[in-house]
Design a protein around this motif. Sequence first.
Motif, PDB file in Angstrom:
ATOM      1  N   LEU A  14      -8.944  -3.435   5.760  1.00 20.78           N
ATOM      2  CA  LEU A  14     -10.052  -4.040   4.586  1.00 20.78           C
ATOM      3  C   LEU A  14     -10.709  -2.878   4.412  1.00 20.78           C
ATOM      4  O   LEU A  14     -10.885  -2.580   3.141  1.00 20.78           O
ATOM      5  CB  LEU A  14     -10.577  -5.071   5.189  1.00 20.78           C
ATOM      6  N   GLU A  15     -11.179  -1.950   5.311  1.00 22.38           N
ATOM      7  CA  GLU A  15     -11.911  -0.637   5.032  1.00 22.38           C
ATOM      8  C   GLU A  15     -10.883   0.161   4.057  1.00 22.38           C
ATOM      9  O   GLU A  15     -11.638   0.757   3.026  1.00 22.38           O
ATOM     10  CB  GLU A  15     -12.131  -0.012   6.359  1.00 22.38           C
ATOM     11  N   GLU A  18     -11.023  -1.230   0.532  1.00 22.15           N
ATOM     12  CA  GLU A  18     -12.122  -1.108  -0.128  1.00 22.15           C
ATOM     13  C   GLU A  18     -12.178   0.331  -0.638  1.00 22.15           C
ATOM     14  O   GLU A  18     -12.482   0.628  -1.705  1.00 22.15           O
ATOM     15  CB  GLU A  18     -13.240  -1.419   0.632  1.00 22.15           C
ATOM     16  N   GLU A  19     -11.822   1.389   0.112  1.00 21.70           N
ATOM     17  CA  GLU A  19     -11.657   2.737  -0.298  1.00 21.70           C
ATOM     18  C   GLU A  19     -10.645   2.903  -1.593  1.00 21.70           C
ATOM     19  O   GLU A  19     -11.057   3.680  -2.528  1.00 21.70           O
ATOM     20  CB  GLU A  19     -11.477   3.555   0.813  1.00 21.70           C
ATOM     21  N   ALA A  23      -9.796  -4.023  -2.152  1.00 16.01           N
ATOM     22  CA  ALA A  23     -10.334  -5.178  -1.393  1.00 16.01           C
ATOM     23  C   ALA A  23     -10.365  -6.610  -2.192  1.00 16.01           C
ATOM     24  O   ALA A  23     -10.271  -7.499  -1.431  1.00 16.01           O
ATOM     25  CB  ALA A  23     -11.360  -4.594  -0.889  1.00 16.01           C
ATOM     26  N   ASP A  24     -10.760  -6.473  -3.262  1.00 15.35           N
ATOM     27  CA  ASP A  24     -10.934  -7.782  -3.955  1.00 15.35           C
ATOM     28  C   ASP A  24      -9.785  -8.704  -4.174  1.00 15.35           C
ATOM     29  O   ASP A  24      -9.485  -9.932  -3.846  1.00 15.35           O
ATOM     30  CB  ASP A  24     -11.666  -7.525  -5.334  1.00 15.35           C
ATOM     31  N   ARG A  27      -8.665  -9.877  -0.395  1.00 19.21           N
ATOM     32  CA  ARG A  27      -9.582 -11.079  -0.186  1.00 19.21           C
ATOM     33  C   ARG A  27      -9.276 -12.275  -0.669  1.00 19.21           C
ATOM     34  O   ARG A  27      -9.431 -13.364  -0.384  1.00 19.21           O
ATOM     35  CB  ARG A  27     -11.058 -10.878  -0.425  1.00 19.21           C
TER      36      ARG A  27
END
Length: 55
Positions: A14-15, A18-19, A23-24, A27
């Motif tokens: 997930l990290e 996000e980078e 990530a959206d 999720r």
Amino acid sequence: MSRGRGIMSDRLKLELAEELGVADVVRREGFGGVSSRNCGNLVRLAIERAERQMI
């Protein structure tokens, strides 16, 4: 080959997502919703991080 136990933790995945700015999608739809190109980019980032930690 068993797929039950992954090498990367969900937190790390997930990290990295996000980078990359996906990530959206992760999720909302899980990693199955991420494009093949971005999955490849996630792997590339993971490899880069692992190589940096080895030095």
